[in-house]
Scaffold this motif. Structure first.
Motif, PDB file in Angstrom:
ATOM      1  N   ILE A  51      17.292  40.194  27.962  1.00 44.30           N
ATOM      2  CA  ILE A  51      17.801  41.482  27.474  1.00 44.30           C
ATOM      3  C   ILE A  51      16.639  42.172  26.769  1.00 44.30           C
ATOM      4  N   LYS A  52      16.133  43.225  27.374  1.00 44.22           N
ATOM      5  CA  LYS A  52      14.931  43.879  26.885  1.00 44.22           C
ATOM      6  C   LYS A  52      15.202  44.871  25.757  1.00 44.22           C
ATOM      7  N   ASP A  53      16.393  45.415  25.698  1.00 47.01           N
ATOM      8  CA  ASP A  53      16.656  46.529  24.799  1.00 47.01           C
ATOM      9  C   ASP A  53      17.730  46.203  23.764  1.00 47.01           C
ATOM     10  N   GLU A  54      17.489  46.633  22.527  1.00 44.81           N
ATOM     11  CA  GLU A  54      18.491  46.494  21.475  1.00 44.81           C
ATOM     12  C   GLU A  54      19.528  47.609  21.634  1.00 44.81           C
ATOM     13  N   GLY A  55      20.685  47.403  21.018  1.00 45.04           N
ATOM     14  CA  GLY A  55      21.726  48.428  21.083  1.00 45.04           C
ATOM     15  C   GLY A  55      22.454  48.444  22.408  1.00 45.04           C
ATOM     16  N   SER A  56      22.410  47.316  23.119  1.00 45.85           N
ATOM     17  CA  SER A  56      23.105  47.246  24.400  1.00 45.85           C
ATOM     18  C   SER A  56      23.930  45.976  24.462  1.00 45.85           C
ATOM     19  N   THR A  57      24.869  45.971  25.375  1.00 43.75           N
ATOM     20  CA  THR A  57      25.697  44.794  25.623  1.00 43.75           C
ATOM     21  C   THR A  57      25.795  44.585  27.130  1.00 43.75           C
ATOM     22  N   ILE A  58      26.146  43.381  27.512  1.00 36.77           N
ATOM     23  CA  ILE A  58      26.352  43.078  28.935  1.00 36.77           C
ATOM     24  C   ILE A  58      27.849  43.124  29.196  1.00 36.77           C
ATOM     25  N   TRP A  59      28.223  43.831  30.227  1.00 36.30           N
ATOM     26  CA  TRP A  59      29.621  43.900  30.659  1.00 36.30           C
ATOM     27  C   TRP A  59      29.718  43.268  32.041  1.00 36.30           C
ATOM     28  N   ILE A  60      30.852  42.633  32.289  1.00 35.82           N
ATOM     29  CA  ILE A  60      31.084  41.956  33.558  1.00 35.82           C
ATOM     30  C   ILE A  60      32.202  42.673  34.316  1.00 35.82           C
ATOM     31  N   LEU A  61      31.909  43.104  35.526  1.00 33.07           N
ATOM     32  CA  LEU A  61      32.880  43.720  36.413  1.00 33.07           C
ATOM     33  C   LEU A  61      33.332  42.644  37.396  1.00 33.07           C
ATOM     34  N   GLU A  62      34.549  42.142  37.225  1.00 33.78           N
ATOM     35  CA  GLU A  62      35.069  41.118  38.141  1.00 33.78           C
ATOM     36  C   GLU A  62      35.734  41.830  39.305  1.00 33.78           C
ATOM     37  N   ILE A  63      35.345  41.434  40.520  1.00 29.32           N
ATOM     38  CA  ILE A  63      35.771  42.147  41.714  1.00 29.32           C
ATOM     39  C   ILE A  63      36.191  41.191  42.816  1.00 29.32           C
ATOM     40  N   GLU A  64      36.870  41.787  43.777  1.00 27.25           N
ATOM     41  CA  GLU A  64      37.168  41.127  45.043  1.00 27.25           C
ATOM     42  C   GLU A  64      36.659  42.084  46.119  1.00 27.25           C
ATOM     43  N   VAL A  65      35.923  41.558  47.082  1.00 28.82           N
ATOM     44  CA  VAL A  65      35.389  42.395  48.154  1.00 28.82           C
ATOM     45  C   VAL A  65      35.770  41.822  49.500  1.00 28.82           C
ATOM     46  N   VAL A  66      35.840  42.694  50.485  1.00 32.77           N
ATOM     47  CA  VAL A  66      36.089  42.241  51.847  1.00 32.77           C
ATOM     48  C   VAL A  66      35.231  43.091  52.790  1.00 32.77           C
ATOM     49  N   ASN A  67      34.540  42.419  53.690  1.00 27.28           N
ATOM     50  CA  ASN A  67      33.728  43.073  54.694  1.00 27.28           C
ATOM     51  C   ASN A  67      34.669  43.540  55.814  1.00 27.28           C
ATOM     52  N   MET A  68      34.701  44.849  56.052  1.00 30.27           N
ATOM     53  CA  MET A  68      35.552  45.404  57.107  1.00 30.27           C
ATOM     54  C   MET A  68      34.720  45.863  58.305  1.00 30.27           C
ATOM     55  N   SER A  69      33.464  45.425  58.356  1.00 36.34           N
ATOM     56  CA  SER A  69      32.602  45.685  59.509  1.00 36.34           C
ATOM     57  C   SER A  69      32.798  44.561  60.511  1.00 36.34           C
ATOM     58  N   GLN A  70      32.365  44.774  61.734  1.00 36.17           N
ATOM     59  CA  GLN A  70      32.533  43.750  62.754  1.00 36.17           C
ATOM     60  C   GLN A  70      31.535  42.608  62.641  1.00 36.17           C
ATOM     61  N   ASP A  71      30.444  42.831  61.946  1.00 33.38           N
ATOM     62  CA  ASP A  71      29.416  41.805  61.770  1.00 33.38           C
ATOM     63  C   ASP A  71      29.296  41.453  60.294  1.00 33.38           C
ATOM     64  N   PRO A  72      28.726  40.284  60.002  1.00 33.67           N
ATOM     65  CA  PRO A  72      28.451  39.953  58.598  1.00 33.67           C
ATOM     66  C   PRO A  72      27.523  40.994  57.982  1.00 33.67           C
ATOM     67  N   ILE A  73      27.691  41.244  56.686  1.00 34.09           N
ATOM     68  CA  ILE A  73      26.797  42.162  55.982  1.00 34.09           C
ATOM     69  C   ILE A  73      26.182  41.427  54.792  1.00 34.09           C
ATOM     70  N   SER A  74      24.986  41.834  54.458  1.00 33.10           N
ATOM     71  CA  SER A  74      24.267  41.219  53.352  1.00 33.10           C
ATOM     72  C   SER A  74      24.934  41.577  52.028  1.00 33.10           C
TER      73      SER A  74
END
Length: 153
Positions: A51-74
């Motif tokens: 953590i390089k900067d003071e006056g900041s916090t880390i927030w966590i965005l918990e998600i669920e994702v699904v690839n809707m393309s026909q091929d795998p995506i990075s």
């Protein structure tokens, strides 16, 4: 832009379609499960987080994702997510190897799932994405992407 609080409360799926640098049309769905401030005591060896900067916090965005393309995506496409506050300031994914890859916390939250692998079509994956944000209790955040747009599915 979608207000994060509304996306969580409604349980809506968000949708992004974009063209990659190979001119392939890719799309994925995203559901925000939670958005919370990280207590550094949750992370093993938290002193390794750069953590390089003071006056900041880390927030966590918990998600669920699904690839809707026909091929795998990075999964590096998740680095395209950004948060925008009520004043229009943009915040990119917090890039810290210990937090995202090497800690037991990364494995427990499945944060390591969306970095350095692929999403198989039609299979939902749960994960978490970290953001370094100003220490501001009044801030309101929207989710967006660096290039293109994200909208309700």
């Amino acid at each position: 832009m979608i207000l994060i609080k509304d996306a969580i409360n409604s349980g809506i799926w968000l949708h992004r379609i974009y063209t990659d640098f190979h001119d392939r049309s890719l799309n994925f769905g995203l559901k925000i499960l939670s958005f919370r401030e990280l207590n550094l005591m949750e992370v093993d060896d938290s002193e390794k987080i750069d953590i390089k900067d003071e006056g900041s916090t880390i927030w966590i965005l918990e998600i669920e994702v699904v690839n809707m393309s026909q091929d795998p995506i990075s999964t590096h496409e998740m680095n395209e997510l950004i948060l925008i506050d009520q004043d229009g300031f943009k915040f990119h994914v917090f890039d810290d190897d210990h937090l995202r890859f090497y800690s037991q916390f990364a494995k427990k939250t499945k944060m390591d799932r969306l970095f350095g692998s692929h999403l198989i079509p039609k299979i939902k994956a749960k994960s978490a994405v970290p953001f370094q944000l100003p220490d501001d209790d009044e801030a309101v955040y929207f989710i967006s992407v660096k290039n293109g747009s994200i909208k309700e599915a």
